[in-house]
Design a protein around this motif. Sequence first.
Motif, PDB file in Angstrom:
ATOM      1  N   VAL A   1       0.996  -1.233  -0.011  1.00  0.00           N
ATOM      2  CA  VAL A   1      -0.126  -0.067  -0.040  1.00  0.00           C
ATOM      3  C   VAL A   1       0.928   1.241  -0.091  1.00  0.00           C
ATOM      4  O   VAL A   1       0.518   2.091  -0.550  1.00  0.00           O
ATOM      5  CB  VAL A   1      -0.974  -0.003   1.194  1.00  0.00           C
ATOM      6  N   VAL A   2       1.822   1.113   0.840  1.00  0.00           N
ATOM      7  CA  VAL A   2       2.703   2.439   0.927  1.00  0.00           C
ATOM      8  C   VAL A   2       3.359   2.514  -0.829  1.00  0.00           C
ATOM      9  O   VAL A   2       3.686   3.610  -1.126  1.00  0.00           O
ATOM     10  CB  VAL A   2       3.939   2.352   2.079  1.00  0.00           C
ATOM     11  N   GLY A   3       3.974   1.434  -1.284  1.00  0.00           N
ATOM     12  CA  GLY A   3       4.475   1.415  -2.575  1.00  0.00           C
ATOM     13  C   GLY A   3       3.596   2.106  -3.612  1.00  0.00           C
ATOM     14  O   GLY A   3       3.989   2.789  -4.432  1.00  0.00           O
ATOM     15  N   LEU A   4       2.139   1.734  -3.331  1.00  0.00           N
ATOM     16  CA  LEU A   4       1.257   2.349  -4.355  1.00  0.00           C
ATOM     17  C   LEU A   4       1.083   3.721  -4.145  1.00  0.00           C
ATOM     18  O   LEU A   4       0.873   4.572  -5.040  1.00  0.00           O
ATOM     19  CB  LEU A   4      -0.093   1.587  -3.834  1.00  0.00           C
ATOM     20  N   LEU A   5       1.096   4.200  -2.979  1.00  0.00           N
ATOM     21  CA  LEU A   5       0.890   5.782  -2.586  1.00  0.00           C
ATOM     22  C   LEU A   5       2.240   6.210  -3.091  1.00  0.00           C
ATOM     23  O   LEU A   5       2.033   7.501  -3.683  1.00  0.00           O
ATOM     24  CB  LEU A   5       0.909   6.035  -0.928  1.00  0.00           C
ATOM     25  N   GLN A   6       3.226   5.778  -3.018  1.00  0.00           N
ATOM     26  CA  GLN A   6       4.504   6.408  -3.501  1.00  0.00           C
ATOM     27  C   GLN A   6       4.463   6.795  -4.938  1.00  0.00           C
ATOM     28  O   GLN A   6       4.975   7.775  -5.715  1.00  0.00           O
ATOM     29  CB  GLN A   6       5.761   5.357  -3.173  1.00  0.00           C
ATOM     30  N   ARG A   7       3.907   5.598  -5.709  1.00  0.00           N
ATOM     31  CA  ARG A   7       3.746   5.802  -7.123  1.00  0.00           C
ATOM     32  C   ARG A   7       2.582   6.872  -7.500  1.00  0.00           C
ATOM     33  O   ARG A   7       2.925   7.547  -8.668  1.00  0.00           O
ATOM     34  CB  ARG A   7       3.368   4.396  -7.975  1.00  0.00           C
ATOM     35  N   LEU A   8       1.551   6.914  -6.590  1.00  0.00           N
ATOM     36  CA  LEU A   8       0.575   7.988  -6.981  1.00  0.00           C
ATOM     37  C   LEU A   8       1.068   9.507  -6.730  1.00  0.00           C
ATOM     38  O   LEU A   8       0.887  10.404  -7.746  1.00  0.00           O
ATOM     39  CB  LEU A   8      -0.444   7.553  -6.091  1.00  0.00           C
ATOM     40  N   ALA A   9       2.078   9.448  -5.840  1.00  0.00           N
ATOM     41  CA  ALA A   9       2.549  10.976  -5.251  1.00  0.00           C
ATOM     42  C   ALA A   9       3.694  11.168  -6.565  1.00  0.00           C
ATOM     43  O   ALA A   9       3.526  12.474  -7.064  1.00  0.00           O
ATOM     44  CB  ALA A   9       3.314  10.736  -4.311  1.00  0.00           C
ATOM     45  N   GLU A  10       4.225  10.183  -7.043  1.00  0.00           N
ATOM     46  CA  GLU A  10       5.221  10.438  -8.094  1.00  0.00           C
ATOM     47  C   GLU A  10       4.725  10.710  -9.408  1.00  0.00           C
ATOM     48  O   GLU A  10       5.185  11.692 -10.117  1.00  0.00           O
ATOM     49  CB  GLU A  10       6.426   9.157  -8.368  1.00  0.00           C
ATOM     50  N   ARG A  11       3.545  10.000  -9.560  1.00  0.00           N
ATOM     51  CA  ARG A  11       3.082  10.475 -10.812  1.00  0.00           C
ATOM     52  C   ARG A  11       2.396  11.678 -11.019  1.00  0.00           C
ATOM     53  O   ARG A  11       2.246  12.522 -12.187  1.00  0.00           O
ATOM     54  CB  ARG A  11       1.735   9.217 -11.177  1.00  0.00           C
ATOM     55  N   ARG A  12       1.799  12.171  -9.672  1.00  0.00           N
ATOM     56  CA  ARG A  12       1.219  13.584  -9.480  1.00  0.00           C
ATOM     57  C   ARG A  12       2.310  14.543  -9.679  1.00  0.00           C
ATOM     58  O   ARG A  12       2.019  15.640 -10.101  1.00  0.00           O
ATOM     59  CB  ARG A  12       0.426  13.636  -8.258  1.00  0.00           C
ATOM     60  N   MET A  13       3.711  14.234  -9.358  1.00  0.00           N
ATOM     61  CA  MET A  13       4.668  15.276  -9.472  1.00  0.00           C
ATOM     62  C   MET A  13       5.274  15.243 -10.834  1.00  0.00           C
ATOM     63  O   MET A  13       6.398  15.756 -11.125  1.00  0.00           O
ATOM     64  CB  MET A  13       5.725  14.769  -8.684  1.00  0.00           C
ATOM     65  N   GLY A  14       4.729  14.344 -11.718  1.00  0.00           N
ATOM     66  CA  GLY A  14       5.275  14.198 -12.959  1.00  0.00           C
ATOM     67  C   GLY A  14       6.581  13.196 -13.349  1.00  0.00           C
ATOM     68  O   GLY A  14       7.182  13.348 -14.189  1.00  0.00           O
ATOM     69  N   VAL A  15       6.761  12.450 -12.321  1.00  0.00           N
ATOM     70  CA  VAL A  15       7.996  11.310 -12.252  1.00  0.00           C
ATOM     71  C   VAL A  15       7.476  10.297 -13.148  1.00  0.00           C
ATOM     72  O   VAL A  15       6.429   9.707 -12.855  1.00  0.00           O
ATOM     73  CB  VAL A  15       8.321  11.059 -10.895  1.00  0.00           C
ATOM     74  N   VAL A  16       8.566   9.822 -14.144  1.00  0.00           N
ATOM     75  CA  VAL A  16       8.266   8.828 -15.239  1.00  0.00           C
ATOM     76  C   VAL A  16       9.289   7.884 -14.866  1.00  0.00           C
ATOM     77  O   VAL A  16      10.547   8.003 -15.007  1.00  0.00           O
ATOM     78  CB  VAL A  16       8.415   9.495 -16.629  1.00  0.00           C
ATOM     79  N   ARG A  17       8.698   6.685 -14.787  1.00  0.00           N
ATOM     80  CA  ARG A  17       9.541   5.578 -14.444  1.00  0.00           C
ATOM     81  C   ARG A  17       9.943   4.887 -15.921  1.00  0.00           C
ATOM     82  O   ARG A  17       8.940   4.661 -16.805  1.00  0.00           O
ATOM     83  CB  ARG A  17       9.052   4.611 -13.378  1.00  0.00           C
TER      84      ARG A  17
END
Length: 288
Positions: free
Chosen positions: A272-288
Amino acid sequence: MRTLVPILTVLVGIVVLWYAGAVWLNSAWTLDQAARSGAEPTFIDIVNDTMMQERPVLPAPHQVAAEFWKGVTGQKVTSKRSLVYHGFVTLQATMYGFVLGILVGVALAVSIVHSRVMDLSVMPWAIISQTIPIVALAPMIVVLSNAVGIEDRLIPKAVISAYLSFFPVLVSMVKGLRSPDAMQLDLLRTYGANRSQVFWKLRLPSSLPYFFASLKVAVAASLVGAIVGELPTGAIDGLGARMLIGSQFGQPLIMWAALIAAAVLAGALILVVGLLQRLAERRMGVVR
């Protein structure tokens, strides 16, 4: 697929060693019973017996899996024998402690980064606090809670969880808030940014990777704190209480099933923490 193969390989190795350990540790009972009856069991007889003992020293993996499945699906989730019920009780204390640990860790980190006095005075004590064994500290917290009139058993468990979870957040946030280099800080000062703007525009965004990495450690530590906190409180609900009951009444299968349930719960929280991290990064425009 490339990541799945190594994981499965390690899992298979653990299961094989587990079965071998079960045969080795449980065989003493089998041989003792055979000696009393005058029988001479073969190796196959010994293996078969060690795989089905009611109170083994080390339960076999399939015995633990069966007890775990029984605890999850064998009764209603509101039953006191349901691992779902006990898992929810432990999860509740875990989340309260986790949130409290985050608030304390972040607040201390911000104050340490912006104040040299806090850095020199608070940080050493925060480090020293983690050298105290939680098993020794937990009963003290429970006693102090009772002394001040706190009857709710959830509160001392949450405090113990927060005690274990705040430190990784504190250390990681201090590192993250200090991660911007001098050139970046000088650039913002050139634009006339004040301390508050530097914090919100530069320091805080730079600290987010460190923050989410610390949350994965903190949530697992918070779960450990909740389980440990259930032991001295005399709780009858929760995974820690379930482990204690299994130990006191000589029911290792109950204890091991609760342990597996705790591991599953910890893995779910980290996901769940990893999912929240991905959502936050996506909102900030981080592309993996």
